[in-house]
Design a protein around this motif. Structure first.
Motif, mmCIF file in Angstrom:
data_model
loop_
_atom_site.group_PDB
_atom_site.id
_atom_site.type_symbol
_atom_site.label_atom_id
_atom_site.label_comp_id
_atom_site.label_asym_id
_atom_site.label_seq_id
_atom_site.Cartn_x
_atom_site.Cartn_y
_atom_site.Cartn_z
ATOM 1 N N ALA A 273 0.675 -1.136 -0.049
ATOM 2 C CA ALA A 273 -0.272 0.229 0.396
ATOM 3 C C ALA A 273 0.732 1.154 -0.144
ATOM 4 O O ALA A 273 1.527 1.396 0.775
ATOM 5 N N GLY A 274 1.001 2.039 -0.871
ATOM 6 C CA GLY A 274 0.946 3.511 -0.783
ATOM 7 C C GLY A 274 1.086 4.478 -0.636
ATOM 8 O O GLY A 274 1.808 5.766 0.219
ATOM 9 N N VAL A 275 -0.674 4.270 0.783
ATOM 10 C CA VAL A 275 -0.823 5.576 1.065
ATOM 11 C C VAL A 275 -2.026 5.123 2.679
ATOM 12 O O VAL A 275 -2.604 3.444 2.154
ATOM 13 N N GLY A 276 -1.682 5.039 3.214
ATOM 14 C CA GLY A 276 -3.335 4.851 4.235
ATOM 15 C C GLY A 276 -3.402 5.682 5.275
ATOM 16 O O GLY A 276 -2.658 7.234 5.415
ATOM 17 N N GLU A 277 -3.811 5.662 6.336
ATOM 18 C CA GLU A 277 -4.539 6.767 7.385
ATOM 19 C C GLU A 277 -3.172 7.051 8.142
ATOM 20 O O GLU A 277 -3.347 8.371 8.873
#
Length: 412
Positions: A273-277
Motif C-alpha cells: 500500500a502506498g497510502v494510508g491513514e
C-alpha cells in the motif's frame, strides 16, 4: 411433545391473559420526559444518552431514573429485528424512543425479553422511515401469566427472566474470555514474530528495498469499475483491511475491457500500500501467490525481487520495519510512501553473502510464523462462530420460554 410442553410445565395449569401495552394497570409509558438535544449542545457527562438504536453519547443530567425498556419510535436499524433496549439507573432519552416499564405486577425485565421477539412490522407506518406511533404502541399485546394471582405471576416472570439472563450472562462471559484469549495470542504472535526477525549483529545485513528489487506502480481504477466476473485486482485499501500476509486469490475484479490500461503484479511479487491513514497502514504488504497476474491500484506498488515473498511480507509487519519506514513517509491529509521513499526503506537479509543459505533461513522463519499465523487466525475466525452459536442457543430458549399460547391455541 408439542411446542407448548415447556410452557405448560412452567405455567402448571394457570392461564395466560394478553394485555395491550396501553393497559395502565400494568404498563407505564413515560414519554413525556424525553428530550432531544443536538450533539453540539450536549454537556459532556456520565449519563448515557439513548437514541433509537444505542447509546449515542454521555451527558450531564437525566430525563429518567429507574428500570425501563426503550422501544424505537423511528430509526430502528432493522425492522425485522426491531430495536429494543434495556436501561437502568439515570439516563437521558431522546424523542426517537418510547420509554416503557412495568408497574408493580409486571417484571420490566420480563417485558424487555418478550418485546425482543415481537414482530413490530404490522404496527409500523411511515414508508421509508418506519415509525411506531404511540397510538400503535399501546395496541401491542403482551402475555401475562396467571393474572388472577399477581404473586404467582411475578414468580413465573422472574423464573423466565432468571433463565434468559443466565444465557445472556454466559454469552457475555464467553465473548469476554474468547476476546481476551484472542488478544493474548495476537500479542504472543507479534512478540515471537518480532523476535524471529530481530537478528543479532553480523547475522544479517540491512539493505534498502531499492537494492533488492524493483517497484511497479499500479494504474488507477475505481469502485465504479468493479464487476462480479472480470480482471483480478488488489486495491490498496484492501491490503490492510481484507488481506493477511499472503493470498492466492483476489477479492475484487474490474471490467475486462480495462486489461490493457492496467499494471500487474506477478506471482511472487509483494504488493504494498502506498497510502494510508496511519503510518502502520502505509507500506503494509501482501504477498501475491496466485497462479496468474493480478492488477494493482495506482496507490500501491508491486515489489519484484528474488527473495521469499512471505518473508518480506512478515518483515513489513514488525515494529522495527514500521519505525524504519516512518522515516520516509510523507505526511499530509493522508500518509504516503512514494517510490523514491519506499526504495530507501531497509529490511534485514539473513546470510546476505550466501543466497542459498539466506533463502533457507527465510523459509525456516516463514514456516514458524505461518504456524503462529494459522493459530491466531483460527481463533479469530472461531470467535464470531462461537458467539453466534451461543446467541442462537439463547434465542432458542428465549422463544421457547416466551411462546405463550394464544387464546385460540389454548382452545384447540
Amino acid at each position: 411433545m408439542s411446542h407448548f410442553s415447556f410452557m405448560e410445565k412452567l405455567l402448571d395449569g394457570v392461564g395466560v391473559e394478553w394485555k395491550a401495552l396501553g393497559d395502565e394497570g400494568l404498563f407505564e409509558i413515560s414519554n413525556s420526559g424525553r428530550k432531544p438535544v443536538k450533539a453540539s449542545l450536549r454537556a459532556p457527562g456520565k449519563t448515557p444518552y439513548y437514541g433509537a438504536n444505542n447509546i449515542q453519547d454521555y451527558v450531564e443530567g437525566h430525563t429518567h431514573d429507574g428500570e425501563f425498556v426503550l422501544i424505537a419510535e423511528d430509526g430502528s436499524a432493522n425492522l425485522e429485528n426491531y430495536s429494543i433496549q434495556y436501561a437502568t439507573g439515570k439516563f437521558w432519552a431522546n424523542n426517537h424512543v418510547h420509554v416503557v416499564r412495568g408497574k408493580p405486577e409486571l417484571n420490566t425485565r420480563f417485558l424487555y425479553h418478550y418485546l425482543c421477539i415481537v414482530n413490530f412490522i404490522p404496527f409500523l407506518s411511515g414508508g421509508d422511515r418506519a415509525k411506531l406511533t404511540k397510538g400503535k404502541l399501546i395496541e401491542i399485546p403482551v402475555p401475562i401469566p396467571c393474572p388472577e394471582n399477581p404473586k404467582k405471576s411475578l414468580a413465573i416472570q422472574a423464573e423466565i427472566v432468571r433463565i434468559l439472563d443466565a444465557f445472556t450472562e454466559l454469552t457475555a462471559e464467553l465473548t469476554a474470555e474468547l476476546t481476551a484469549e484472542l488478544n493474548t495470542r495476537k500479542k504472543q504472535y507479534n512478540y515471537y514474530r518480532d523476535q524471529l526477525l530481530r537478528f543479532e549483529e553480523g547475522e544479517v545485513e540491512w539493505k534498502a528495498l531499492g537494492e533488492l528489487g524493483e517497484f511497479i506502480r499500479g494504474k488507477r481504477f475505481t469502485k465504479a469499475d468493479y464487476v462480479e466476473d472480470g480482471i483480478n485486482v488488489i486495491h490498496y485499501g484492501e491490503i490492510y483491511t481484507r488481506y493477511g500476509v499472503s493470498t492466492t486469490r483476489a477479492l475484487s475484479q474490474v471490467r475486462s475491457d480495462m486489461a490493457g490500461a492496467l499494471r500487474y503484479a506477478e506471482p511472487g511479487d509483494v504488493v504494498m500500500a502506498g497510502v494510508g491513514e496511519t503510518v502502520e497502514e502505509v507500506g503494509k504488504a501482501v504477498a501475491w501467490l496466485g497462479n496468474g497476474k493480478v492488477a494493482i491500484h495506482d496507490d500501491s506498488y508491486a515489489f519484484r525481487h528474488s527473495m521469499n515473498p512471505k518473508f518480506i511480507s512478515y518483515v513489513m509487519q514488525t515494529a522495527a520495519f514500521i519505525d524504519e519506514k516512518a522515516k520516509h513517509v510523507s505526511r499530509g491529509k493522508v500518509n504516503r510512501l512514494l517510490i523514491h521513499g519506499i526504495a530507501k526503506v531497509r529490511i534485514p537479509i539473513p546470510y546476505p553473502n550466501d543466497p542459498e543459505k539466506s533463502l533457507a533461513e527465510q523459509a525456516r522463519i516463514v514456516n514458524i510464523l505461518d504456524k503462529f499465523d494459522t493459530l491466531t487466525n483460527s481463533i479469530t475466525e472461531g470467535l464470531p462462530r462461537e458467539i453466534a452459536l451461543r446467541q442462537k442457543q439463547y434465542e432458542y430458549y428465549r422463544d421457547l420460554l416466551l411462546s405463550f399460547p394464544k387464546p385460540q391455541e389454548v382452545a384447540a
